[in-house]
Design a protein around this motif. Sequence first.
Motif, mmCIF file in Angstrom:
data_model
loop_
_atom_site.group_PDB
_atom_site.id
_atom_site.type_symbol
_atom_site.label_atom_id
_atom_site.label_comp_id
_atom_site.label_asym_id
_atom_site.label_seq_id
_atom_site.Cartn_x
_atom_site.Cartn_y
_atom_site.Cartn_z
ATOM 1 N N ILE A 179 0.815 -1.211 0.000
ATOM 2 C CA ILE A 179 0.000 0.000 0.000
ATOM 3 C C ILE A 179 0.855 1.270 0.000
ATOM 4 C CG2 ILE A 179 -0.252 0.388 2.490
ATOM 5 C CD1 ILE A 179 -3.184 0.993 2.038
ATOM 6 N N GLN A 180 2.182 1.111 -0.015
ATOM 7 C CA GLN A 180 3.079 2.255 0.058
ATOM 8 C C GLN A 180 2.803 3.347 -0.977
ATOM 9 O OE1 GLN A 180 5.546 3.166 2.440
ATOM 10 N NE2 GLN A 180 4.319 1.625 3.489
ATOM 11 N N PRO A 181 2.581 3.026 -2.243
ATOM 12 C CA PRO A 181 2.316 4.092 -3.224
ATOM 13 C C PRO A 181 1.138 4.980 -2.823
ATOM 14 C CG PRO A 181 2.801 2.043 -4.348
ATOM 15 C CD PRO A 181 2.667 1.696 -2.892
ATOM 16 N N LEU A 182 0.084 4.376 -2.274
ATOM 17 C CA LEU A 182 -1.079 5.170 -1.861
ATOM 18 C C LEU A 182 -0.768 6.018 -0.635
ATOM 19 C CD1 LEU A 182 -4.111 2.726 -2.307
ATOM 20 C CD2 LEU A 182 -3.432 4.647 -3.754
ATOM 21 N N LEU A 183 -0.008 5.465 0.307
ATOM 22 C CA LEU A 183 0.354 6.233 1.500
ATOM 23 C C LEU A 183 1.218 7.432 1.132
ATOM 24 C CD1 LEU A 183 1.180 3.462 4.154
ATOM 25 C CD2 LEU A 183 -0.986 4.640 3.728
ATOM 26 N N ASP A 200 7.979 12.978 -4.198
ATOM 27 C CA ASP A 200 8.092 11.636 -3.622
ATOM 28 C C ASP A 200 9.507 11.378 -3.129
ATOM 29 O OD1 ASP A 200 6.610 8.801 -3.551
ATOM 30 O OD2 ASP A 200 8.696 8.492 -4.155
ATOM 31 N N ALA A 201 10.498 11.869 -3.866
ATOM 32 C CA ALA A 201 11.904 11.673 -3.473
ATOM 33 C C ALA A 201 12.238 12.417 -2.185
ATOM 34 C CB ALA A 201 12.824 12.131 -4.602
ATOM 35 N N ASP A 202 11.508 13.519 -1.914
ATOM 36 C CA ASP A 202 11.773 14.312 -0.710
ATOM 37 C C ASP A 202 11.224 13.673 0.557
ATOM 38 O OD1 ASP A 202 13.036 16.308 -2.160
ATOM 39 O OD2 ASP A 202 11.173 17.425 -2.477
ATOM 40 N N LEU A 203 10.242 12.803 0.407
ATOM 41 C CA LEU A 203 9.555 12.265 1.579
ATOM 42 C C LEU A 203 10.503 11.582 2.562
ATOM 43 C CD1 LEU A 203 6.194 10.733 0.287
ATOM 44 C CD2 LEU A 203 6.554 12.818 1.613
ATOM 45 N N ASN A 211 13.753 2.487 6.039
ATOM 46 C CA ASN A 211 13.689 1.647 4.834
ATOM 47 C C ASN A 211 12.652 2.153 3.829
ATOM 48 O OD1 ASN A 211 15.604 -0.153 6.001
ATOM 49 N ND2 ASN A 211 13.938 -1.121 7.164
ATOM 50 N N ASN A 212 12.482 3.473 3.762
ATOM 51 C CA ASN A 212 11.550 4.091 2.814
ATOM 52 C C ASN A 212 10.107 3.647 3.005
ATOM 53 O OD1 ASN A 212 13.822 5.276 1.634
ATOM 54 N ND2 ASN A 212 14.050 3.611 0.144
ATOM 55 N N THR A 213 9.787 3.169 4.207
ATOM 56 C CA THR A 213 8.457 2.620 4.449
ATOM 57 C C THR A 213 7.666 3.500 5.416
ATOM 58 O OG1 THR A 213 9.248 0.351 4.120
ATOM 59 C CG2 THR A 213 7.164 0.624 5.300
ATOM 60 N N ILE A 214 6.538 3.998 4.961
ATOM 61 C CA ILE A 214 5.633 4.754 5.826
ATOM 62 C C ILE A 214 4.760 3.740 6.571
ATOM 63 C CG2 ILE A 214 3.758 6.428 5.928
ATOM 64 C CD1 ILE A 214 4.812 7.637 3.343
ATOM 65 N N PHE A 247 -5.057 12.263 5.665
ATOM 66 C CA PHE A 247 -5.540 12.294 4.283
ATOM 67 C C PHE A 247 -6.594 11.211 4.125
ATOM 68 C CE2 PHE A 247 -1.606 9.876 4.611
ATOM 69 C CZ PHE A 247 -1.959 8.630 4.122
ATOM 70 N N THR A 248 -7.435 11.375 3.108
ATOM 71 C CA THR A 248 -8.516 10.426 2.847
ATOM 72 C C THR A 248 -8.317 9.798 1.476
ATOM 73 O OG1 THR A 248 -10.075 11.689 4.215
ATOM 74 C CG2 THR A 248 -11.009 10.132 2.633
ATOM 75 N N LEU A 249 -8.325 8.466 1.433
ATOM 76 C CA LEU A 249 -8.174 7.739 0.173
ATOM 77 C C LEU A 249 -9.536 7.243 -0.303
ATOM 78 C CD1 LEU A 249 -5.001 5.587 0.958
ATOM 79 C CD2 LEU A 249 -5.111 7.771 -0.268
ATOM 80 N N PRO A 250 -9.869 7.446 -1.575
ATOM 81 C CA PRO A 250 -11.146 6.952 -2.108
ATOM 82 C C PRO A 250 -11.235 5.433 -1.979
ATOM 83 C CG PRO A 250 -10.087 8.476 -3.643
ATOM 84 C CD PRO A 250 -9.064 8.148 -2.593
ATOM 85 N N TYR A 251 -12.429 4.948 -1.703
ATOM 86 C CA TYR A 251 -12.591 3.501 -1.544
ATOM 87 C C TYR A 251 -12.228 2.742 -2.816
ATOM 88 C CZ TYR A 251 -14.882 4.296 2.937
ATOM 89 O OH TYR A 251 -15.150 4.655 4.236
ATOM 90 N N LYS A 252 -12.434 3.344 -3.981
ATOM 91 C CA LYS A 252 -12.114 2.655 -5.235
ATOM 92 C C LYS A 252 -10.621 2.360 -5.343
ATOM 93 C CE LYS A 252 -11.732 6.926 -7.990
ATOM 94 N NZ LYS A 252 -10.279 6.825 -8.233
ATOM 95 N N ASP A 253 -9.803 3.185 -4.647
ATOM 96 C CA ASP A 253 -8.356 2.980 -4.681
ATOM 97 C C ASP A 253 -7.871 2.057 -3.573
ATOM 98 O OD1 ASP A 253 -8.248 4.739 -6.814
ATOM 99 O OD2 ASP A 253 -7.746 6.477 -5.559
ATOM 100 N N VAL A 254 -8.493 2.143 -2.423
ATOM 101 C CA VAL A 254 -7.964 1.473 -1.238
ATOM 102 C C VAL A 254 -8.706 0.188 -0.878
ATOM 103 C CG1 VAL A 254 -9.409 2.619 0.503
ATOM 104 C CG2 VAL A 254 -7.035 2.024 1.054
ATOM 105 N N LYS A 255 -9.820 -0.074 -1.528
ATOM 106 C CA LYS A 255 -10.666 -1.210 -1.160
ATOM 107 C C LYS A 255 -9.912 -2.539 -1.179
ATOM 108 C CE LYS A 255 -15.419 -2.764 -1.918
ATOM 109 N NZ LYS A 255 -16.666 -2.553 -2.714
#
Length: 269
Positions: A179-183, A200-203, A211-214, A247-255
């Motif tokens: 799920i990292q790309p969405l986070l 994204d590189a700045d995060l 380890n680049n993991t949120i 932040f809020t992720l649309p259900y179509k993306d995160v379901k």
Amino acid sequence: MADTDQEVIVDSVVSTELKTDSVVFKKKAKGAECKVVVDFPQGTTELDRNIKAFICDLLGKSGPFGLMQDEKSNVTYTGDKNNGKAVVNFFGEIYAATMKQSWNEIQELNENSEEPMPYSYEIEIRLEEQTDQYVTLSINTYSYTGGAHGSSMNYSINFAKTYNDQVAYTINQKMTQSIQPLLRKGVIEYFKEQGETISDADLNNVLFIDNNTIPLPAMSPVLTTKGLRFEYQQYEIGPYAIGMVNFTLPYKDVKGYMTQEATELIGNY
């Protein structure tokens, strides 16, 4: 003039199914201010009873010096849990007394220096929204007990109407990596709403991550009518200066990353 100004207010609030009274406790004394606001369920169903028990448990673990980690420090309410005014007044008095005692002790230690800033504590447990399937409660706290600034917690929880209890997890804990790309997209969008452009590189340099993991939030993401909301607390993934990332992720993306339990509660979103 009296040293203490206290106010308890009950203002009726009616929701579609879950009915609540908004109960407010306020107490102001020299060196300490306290406010407790709770949308307290008024029904007698199993859902009402479980939410009342949750409220009493949360208030017993909370306080001006942070969420109690030691169970021996928790406060248990043994009175009538159907009496919202009594519940809120009970914990409000404890919070106010705790702050007042601590402020007095600091003042005595600093008797030859400037009087310390007043301590304050606020907690609100509000009925945010509800659908036919679930209830969303928001919990917001603010505490100042000295230092450069106060501390806050803002998060929400869900209670499922289908089984009348709190929803434990909305995201499959085994899918943190996938799920990292969405986070990362969500965090970037949060910064954008704050008026900052972060790539994204700045995060990796802006956040406290390994380890680049949120990581998933300590508090489970919450179901809302707009999507699945992620709420990180102060210092959870970054410095105080960035605020509380949400932040809020649309259900179509995160379901596809959600638990079966949570997926069943959102229906056809």
